[in-house]
Design a protein around this motif. Structure first.
Motif, PDB file in Angstrom:
ATOM      1  N   PRO A 103      26.820   3.371  45.436  1.00  0.00           N
ATOM      2  CA  PRO A 103      25.488   3.851  45.800  1.00  0.00           C
ATOM      3  C   PRO A 103      24.826   2.845  46.728  1.00  0.00           C
ATOM      4  O   PRO A 103      25.085   1.644  46.624  1.00  0.00           O
ATOM      5  N   GLY A 107      22.152   5.419  51.649  1.00  0.00           N
ATOM      6  CA  GLY A 107      22.607   6.738  51.191  1.00  0.00           C
ATOM      7  C   GLY A 107      21.475   7.497  50.517  1.00  0.00           C
ATOM      8  O   GLY A 107      21.292   8.688  50.736  1.00  0.00           O
ATOM      9  N   ASN A 114      22.717  10.847  49.411  1.00  0.00           N
ATOM     10  CA  ASN A 114      24.183  10.837  49.603  1.00  0.00           C
ATOM     11  C   ASN A 114      24.778  12.227  49.810  1.00  0.00           C
ATOM     12  O   ASN A 114      25.866  12.516  49.323  1.00  0.00           O
ATOM     13  N   LEU A 119      28.802   8.889  52.832  1.00  0.00           N
ATOM     14  CA  LEU A 119      28.356   8.219  51.605  1.00  0.00           C
ATOM     15  C   LEU A 119      28.413   9.104  50.366  1.00  0.00           C
ATOM     16  O   LEU A 119      28.111   8.648  49.260  1.00  0.00           O
TER      17      LEU A 119
END
Ligand code: HEM
Length: 496
Positions: A103, A107, A114, A119
């Motif tokens: 993470p 992102g 994300n 990502l």
């Protein structure tokens, strides 16, 4: 990079003192541990990277401690792979466990939680996006459909340089980046966009903030550091501006589609057309935010990488007159009598391709690829690897591994003469596009966006350094961000 590392370490010391006041030490583990350099409490191995660039620092450490090594970057544990042997082992046997992305603040904020490709966590959503990339956005057919855009923009650059006049310095870094960003804008939206300069500057800023080695990245459990370092605030401002820009383009596109009753699936579909079609036909559920995230990926992943490669290729050629002459001779023989160079013409130029391959060997734009993350506890060669451990593949070290490459540091395109290696080496000794499930899906587009501009720049002009400096004095200092660029812009004097 140095400034951000020093800032990171200063802030880390503060965190360390707070940490010491609030925690007790845990008993020492007896498990078999991967080799690693000596480390300091809390900052781990970050001090080894002071005064060096991460890919070079990590390569030097691996040469001392082993090509499969552990590093502690602040509170983040990472396994670092620096040889073809280990790259092959990890990216085949352990490819699925390591197919996740860690993470990141980028992102979360810029990639709309994300929901882009780069990502996105490993799983069904990412798998569907990869399929869309392979079959639609970045397919060979799609790359070919952007051929005339590439040809026009390369021709425009040639005209601009000619208009400036022979003997007048040209900032090639700026011009090459502009060219590739315009090609990507036209591919994505059908035209260069009104706010293109602002747009590309913001994308560049995101990449600059996403190197993965600043304080917010190395202490993910201390969110106040994201604010203290200003990264969260900067990313929020960038996201809001880009959200407006791309949001307006999407609305405009939708209006035009209604007015023109656009024939979906036609060969001139832009990347945005493709994504809107997929959304409208419910082939795969996509929101407007998902589309924005994917479009941003195409710019983020597709502009800096290609433009840096063209710049490094020119830089290496300038310092290697033999290779420069050979390339220009090939181009002049192939295009003798032709006014314009076509995309199809450059595909089969042997030496041009060798030059591009050798440039990507010495200067992979993403030298530490994009970090992967382990999804579950696994055992690699007898070592326990905890879930959430980061995987760093040092492609820079692999591409220069002296055990595989003779005179590894020398620019020598001929080394690929009898090799079929194009995007990756059979023994994982050449990985500019990575390998495995998260390997770059944009290699065909990336290569096309490198070959044609390079062919134009080398065919139409002779180049030298300004102020009578000899070409071998060209500064080759790198700067590390999400991609590795030239530190100083490439300003050269053309003659024609
Ligand atoms: C010379 C040009 C390029 C180079 C050297 C390059 C290199 C790479 C590398 C090393 C990765 C990471 C692989 C990994 O994490 O293991 C990557 C990922 C990626 N690249 Fe490229 N790239 C280039 C051009 C492009 C272009 C033109 C596009 C699209 C417009 C693109 C789209 C992507 C995407 C979407 C990913 C993420 C894939 C995933 O996470 O599943 N790249 N690239």
């Amino acid at each position: 990079m140095e400034v951000s590392l020093i800032t990171s370490i200063a802030l880390a010391t503060i965190v360390f003192l707070l940490y010491k006041l609030t925690t007790r030490s845990s008993p020492t583990s007896t498990k078999k541990r991967l080799p690693e350099p000596w480390r300091l409490p809390l900052i781990g191995h970050m001090h080894h990277l002071i005064g060096t660039l991460p890919h070079r620092g990590v390569m030097d450490l691996a040469r001392k401690h082993g090509s499969l090594m552990h590093m502690k970057l602040g509170e983040v544990s990472a396994i670092v792979v620096s040889s073809p042997k280990w790259a092959k082992e990890i990216l085949t046997t352990y490819d699925i466990p390591f197919a996740n992305r860690p993470p990141s603040l980028t992102g979360e904020i810029v990639a709309y939680h994300n929901t882009d490709i780069v990502l996105a966590p490993y799983g069904e959503y990412w798998r569907q996006l990869r399929k869309i990339c392979t079959l639609e956005l970045l397919s060979v057919k799609k790359v070919k459909s952007f051929q005339s855009i590439r040809e026009e923009e390369c021709w425009n650059l040639v005209q601009e340089i000619k208009d400036l006049g022979s003997g007048r310095p040209v900032n090639l870094s700026e011009n090459i980046f502009k060219l590739i960003a315009t090609v990507m804008s036209r591919a994505a939206f059908g035209r260069g966009i009104k706010d293109q300069k602002k747009f590309t500057e913001l994308v560049k800023e995101i990449l600059r903030l996403s190197g993965g080695f600043d304080i917010a990245d190395i202490y993910p459990s201390k969110p106040f550091l994201e604010r203290l370092s200003g990264k969260r605030g900067k990313l929020n401002v960038i996201r809001n501006t880009l959200d407006d820009l791309i949001g307006n383009l999407i609305s405009e596109h939708k209006r035009q589609q209604v007015n023109n009753n656009t024939d979906h699936g036609n060969k001139n579909e832009t990347l945005l057309d493709v994504l809107l079609r997929i959304k409208e036909t419910n082939e795969f559920p996509l929101t407007d935010d998902n589309i924005k995230a994917i479009i941003l990926d195409m710019f983020g992943a597709g502009t800096d990488t290609s433009s840096a490669t063209v710049e490094w290729a020119i830089s290496e050629l300038l310092r290697c007159p033999r290779a420069m002459e050979k390339l220009q001779a090939e181009l002049r023989q192939a295009f003798n009598g032709k006014e314009r160079i076509k995309d199809d013409d450059v595909q089969n130029l042997t030496y041009l391709n060798l030059v591009v391959r050798e440039t990507l060997r010495l200067h992979p734009p993403l030298p530490l690829v994009i970090p992967h993350e382990c999804r579950e506890p696994i055992n690699v060669a007898g070592y326990d690897v905890a879930s959430n451990t980061k995987l760093i593949v040092n492609v820079f070290a692999i591409n220069r591994d002296p055990e595989y490459w003779k005179d590894a540091e020398t620019f020598n395109p001929e080394r690929f003469e009898n090799s079929s290696t194009i995007v990756m080496g059979a023994d994982y000794e050449y990985l500019p596009f990575g390998a495995g499930r998260r390997m770059c899906p944009g290699a065909a587009l990336g290569l096309a966006n490198v070959q044609l501009p390079l062919a134009h720049i080398m065919y139409y002009f002779q180049w030298k350094l300004p102020n009578g400096a000899s070409n071998d004095q060209l500064d080759m200092t790198e700067v590390f961000g999400a991609s590795v660029q030239r530190k100083n812009e490439l300003v050269l004097v053309p003659s024609f």
